[in-house]
Motif scaffolding. Sequence first.
Motif, PDB file in Angstrom:
ATOM      1  N   UNK A 270      -5.973 -12.141   8.960  1.00  0.00           N
ATOM      2  CA  UNK A 270      -6.991 -11.256   8.396  1.00  0.00           C
ATOM      3  C   UNK A 270      -6.409 -10.479   7.215  1.00  0.00           C
ATOM      4  N   UNK A 271      -6.741 -10.909   6.004  1.00  0.00           N
ATOM      5  CA  UNK A 271      -6.180 -10.266   4.815  1.00  0.00           C
ATOM      6  C   UNK A 271      -6.715  -8.855   4.631  1.00  0.00           C
ATOM      7  N   UNK A 272      -7.850  -8.532   5.252  1.00  0.00           N
ATOM      8  CA  UNK A 272      -8.389  -7.178   5.120  1.00  0.00           C
ATOM      9  C   UNK A 272      -7.518  -6.161   5.860  1.00  0.00           C
ATOM     10  N   UNK A 273      -6.563  -6.628   6.664  1.00  0.00           N
ATOM     11  CA  UNK A 273      -5.638  -5.736   7.358  1.00  0.00           C
ATOM     12  C   UNK A 273      -4.321  -5.568   6.607  1.00  0.00           C
ATOM     13  N   UNK A 274      -4.236  -6.115   5.406  1.00  0.00           N
ATOM     14  CA  UNK A 274      -2.992  -6.020   4.648  1.00  0.00           C
ATOM     15  C   UNK A 274      -3.092  -4.938   3.575  1.00  0.00           C
ATOM     16  N   UNK A 275      -2.041  -4.149   3.463  1.00  0.00           N
ATOM     17  CA  UNK A 275      -1.987  -3.036   2.512  1.00  0.00           C
ATOM     18  C   UNK A 275      -0.670  -3.081   1.755  1.00  0.00           C
ATOM     19  N   UNK A 276      -0.651  -2.406   0.620  1.00  0.00           N
ATOM     20  CA  UNK A 276       0.575  -2.231  -0.143  1.00  0.00           C
ATOM     21  C   UNK A 276       0.786  -0.738  -0.363  1.00  0.00           C
ATOM     22  N   UNK A 277       1.921  -0.234   0.112  1.00  0.00           N
ATOM     23  CA  UNK A 277       2.221   1.184  -0.055  1.00  0.00           C
ATOM     24  C   UNK A 277       2.899   1.364  -1.400  1.00  0.00           C
ATOM     25  N   UNK A 278       2.202   1.962  -2.355  1.00  0.00           N
ATOM     26  CA  UNK A 278       2.692   2.099  -3.718  1.00  0.00           C
ATOM     27  C   UNK A 278       3.728   3.223  -3.832  1.00  0.00           C
ATOM     28  N   UNK A 279       4.536   3.143  -4.855  1.00  0.00           N
ATOM     29  CA  UNK A 279       5.599   4.134  -5.057  1.00  0.00           C
ATOM     30  C   UNK A 279       5.040   5.541  -5.235  1.00  0.00           C
ATOM     31  N   UNK A 280       3.803   5.644  -5.771  1.00  0.00           N
ATOM     32  CA  UNK A 280       3.232   6.975  -5.995  1.00  0.00           C
ATOM     33  C   UNK A 280       2.478   7.490  -4.778  1.00  0.00           C
ATOM     34  N   UNK A 281       2.486   6.713  -3.680  1.00  0.00           N
ATOM     35  CA  UNK A 281       1.851   7.181  -2.454  1.00  0.00           C
ATOM     36  C   UNK A 281       0.520   6.552  -2.131  1.00  0.00           C
ATOM     37  N   UNK A 282      -0.073   5.794  -3.054  1.00  0.00           N
ATOM     38  CA  UNK A 282      -1.347   5.151  -2.766  1.00  0.00           C
ATOM     39  C   UNK A 282      -1.170   4.020  -1.754  1.00  0.00           C
ATOM     40  N   UNK A 283      -2.094   3.917  -0.819  1.00  0.00           N
ATOM     41  CA  UNK A 283      -2.136   2.813   0.134  1.00  0.00           C
ATOM     42  C   UNK A 283      -3.243   1.874  -0.350  1.00  0.00           C
ATOM     43  N   UNK A 284      -2.834   0.798  -1.044  1.00  0.00           N
ATOM     44  CA  UNK A 284      -3.754  -0.081  -1.751  1.00  0.00           C
ATOM     45  C   UNK A 284      -4.097  -1.316  -0.925  1.00  0.00           C
ATOM     46  N   UNK A 285      -5.362  -1.685  -0.961  1.00  0.00           N
ATOM     47  CA  UNK A 285      -5.831  -2.853  -0.221  1.00  0.00           C
ATOM     48  C   UNK A 285      -5.378  -4.145  -0.896  1.00  0.00           C
ATOM     49  N   UNK A 286      -4.854  -5.102  -0.125  1.00  0.00           N
ATOM     50  CA  UNK A 286      -4.501  -6.420  -0.659  1.00  0.00           C
ATOM     51  C   UNK A 286      -5.763  -7.213  -0.946  1.00  0.00           C
ATOM     52  N   UNK A 287      -6.784  -7.043  -0.094  1.00  0.00           N
ATOM     53  CA  UNK A 287      -8.046  -7.752  -0.276  1.00  0.00           C
ATOM     54  C   UNK A 287      -8.781  -7.259  -1.520  1.00  0.00           C
ATOM     55  N   UNK A 288      -8.715  -5.951  -1.764  1.00  0.00           N
ATOM     56  CA  UNK A 288      -9.362  -5.341  -2.943  1.00  0.00           C
ATOM     57  C   UNK A 288      -8.304  -4.540  -3.693  1.00  0.00           C
ATOM     58  N   UNK A 289      -7.489  -5.195  -4.528  1.00  0.00           N
ATOM     59  CA  UNK A 289      -6.323  -4.542  -5.149  1.00  0.00           C
ATOM     60  C   UNK A 289      -6.658  -3.331  -6.012  1.00  0.00           C
ATOM     61  N   UNK A 290      -7.886  -3.218  -6.478  1.00  0.00           N
ATOM     62  CA  UNK A 290      -8.246  -2.085  -7.324  1.00  0.00           C
ATOM     63  C   UNK A 290      -8.669  -0.866  -6.510  1.00  0.00           C
ATOM     64  N   UNK A 291      -8.596  -0.982  -5.182  1.00  0.00           N
ATOM     65  CA  UNK A 291      -9.054   0.115  -4.323  1.00  0.00           C
ATOM     66  C   UNK A 291      -7.955   0.560  -3.373  1.00  0.00           C
ATOM     67  N   UNK A 292      -7.987   1.837  -3.027  1.00  0.00           N
ATOM     68  CA  UNK A 292      -7.009   2.402  -2.110  1.00  0.00           C
ATOM     69  C   UNK A 292      -7.717   3.228  -1.054  1.00  0.00           C
ATOM     70  N   UNK A 293      -6.998   3.502   0.037  1.00  0.00           N
ATOM     71  CA  UNK A 293      -7.569   4.299   1.109  1.00  0.00           C
ATOM     72  C   UNK A 293      -7.658   5.755   0.683  1.00  0.00           C
ATOM     73  N   UNK A 294      -8.792   6.344   0.963  1.00  0.00           N
ATOM     74  CA  UNK A 294      -9.014   7.757   0.636  1.00  0.00           C
ATOM     75  C   UNK A 294      -9.925   8.331   1.710  1.00  0.00           C
ATOM     76  N   UNK A 295     -10.282   9.584   1.596  1.00  0.00           N
ATOM     77  CA  UNK A 295     -11.071  10.247   2.624  1.00  0.00           C
ATOM     78  C   UNK A 295     -12.513  10.459   2.184  1.00  0.00           C
ATOM     79  N   UNK A 296     -13.443  10.120   3.066  1.00  0.00           N
ATOM     80  CA  UNK A 296     -14.848  10.494   2.888  1.00  0.00           C
ATOM     81  C   UNK A 296     -15.022  11.829   3.606  1.00  0.00           C
ATOM     82  N   UNK A 297     -15.140  12.890   2.856  1.00  0.00           N
ATOM     83  CA  UNK A 297     -15.124  14.221   3.469  1.00  0.00           C
ATOM     84  C   UNK A 297     -16.333  14.480   4.359  1.00  0.00           C
TER      85      UNK A 297
END
Length: 338
Positions: A270-297
Motif C-alpha cells: 500500500x503506497x498510501x502508507x509510505x511517507x518521506x520525512x524531509x530535512x525541514x520537518x515535513x512528513x511528505x506523502x509518497x503517493x502524493x509528493x506535493x502534499x504533506x501531513x498537516x492538521x485540520x483544526x
Amino acid sequence: MDVTFLDGTAKAFALSGGVSGVPAANALQFNINIAQADKPTGADVSCKQNGVTSHYGNHIDIATDSPAMAAAVTIGQDSGYTAVRDVELPALQTELESLASSELPLLSKSSMTALASWKDSLELLSPTAKTVAETILGAETAADNAGKFLRYYQDTITTTATQTRFKELLHTSGLTDSVDTQVVPAGSVIKVDIGNSGVAGGYCLKLYTNADGSLEARVPTAATVATECTGAAEEKWVIDARGAVHNGARPDLCLTSSKPSAPTACDVANVSQQWRYQADGHLTSVLSPAKSMDLNRSTRLPFLYGTDFGKQPAMDGPEHKHSARPSAAGRGIPQEAG
C-alpha cells in the motif's frame, strides 16, 4: 439488430426484450459476436411492436480494415500455463531488476502475485532479477515464520523465555542484526500545529479508540492537552525503512496519506502508507509528493495539504533512523526510530 456486410448481404439478429425486471427501453448495451472474417460494415437497432417498427439510436459504422485479433491462447490442463508465464515473467523481471540496488526491495501487488505464481521458475529470470526475487521470498518466509510463532505462543509472549526464543528466531531468520535488536522501538512523538496551537511545542498526535471501537489518529483538545500528552505509547510513532508510520501502542497499524490520515492495517504493497520525512520537518506523502501531513483544526484530524517548503511545518516528528534488516520492515515490522 440489422447488420450489413461488405458483400452486400444483411442479417437480422434477435435481441432480448430486456433483463428480467428491467424494461427494454432502459437497456444500455447489447453484445453480439460476429466473425471478423465476415466483414460486417454497419448495424441498426430497431423494435417492432403492434405492427409499428421504431428505430433506436444512430446507425453504427463498422470498420472492415481493423487488424486481425490475436490468436486465442489455450492454458491449463494438457496445455499448461507457459503462455501466461511467458507474458508475466518478463514484466516481473523488469521490476525486479529495477530494485537491484534497493536496500528494501518492495514489489507492486501485481508483481508479488506473479512472483508467488512463478517462484518455481526463477531459473528463467536474469541472474540479477533472480537474486532480488530470492531476497524477497526469503524475507516473506522469515516473516511468515515469525507470525506463526507469535500466534502459537500468544499466551506466553510476555514471558522472558518466549521473548528470548522469539528474538533468536528473528536473528537466525535474518530479520534482525542480533538477538539484542529492539524489535518494536519506543518511537517518538509527532507534534502538531506548532506555532499556531497556543500550546508550547504543539499538540501531540495520538491514537484514540472511539466508543464504537473504531480507531483514529487525532490531537487532544486545548482543555486536555496538558493531561494527555504525557509520552504514552499511543502518542508515539515509528517510521520504518519503507516509510510507513506505525503507532507505538499498535505497531500493526500505519497512517495512510488520505483525508483524514487514518490508521489502517499495515500493508507493504500500500503506497498510501509510505511517507518521506524531509530535512525541514515535513512528513511528505509518497503517493502524493506535493502534499504533506498537516492538521485540520476543525476536526483535529491529520490531513493532507499542499507542501510549503518555505514555511515552518505544522507537524514535527517522528525521528527517522532505521538500522535493522530491511526485510523486517518490508513486512511492516518497524525499525529503530526515535
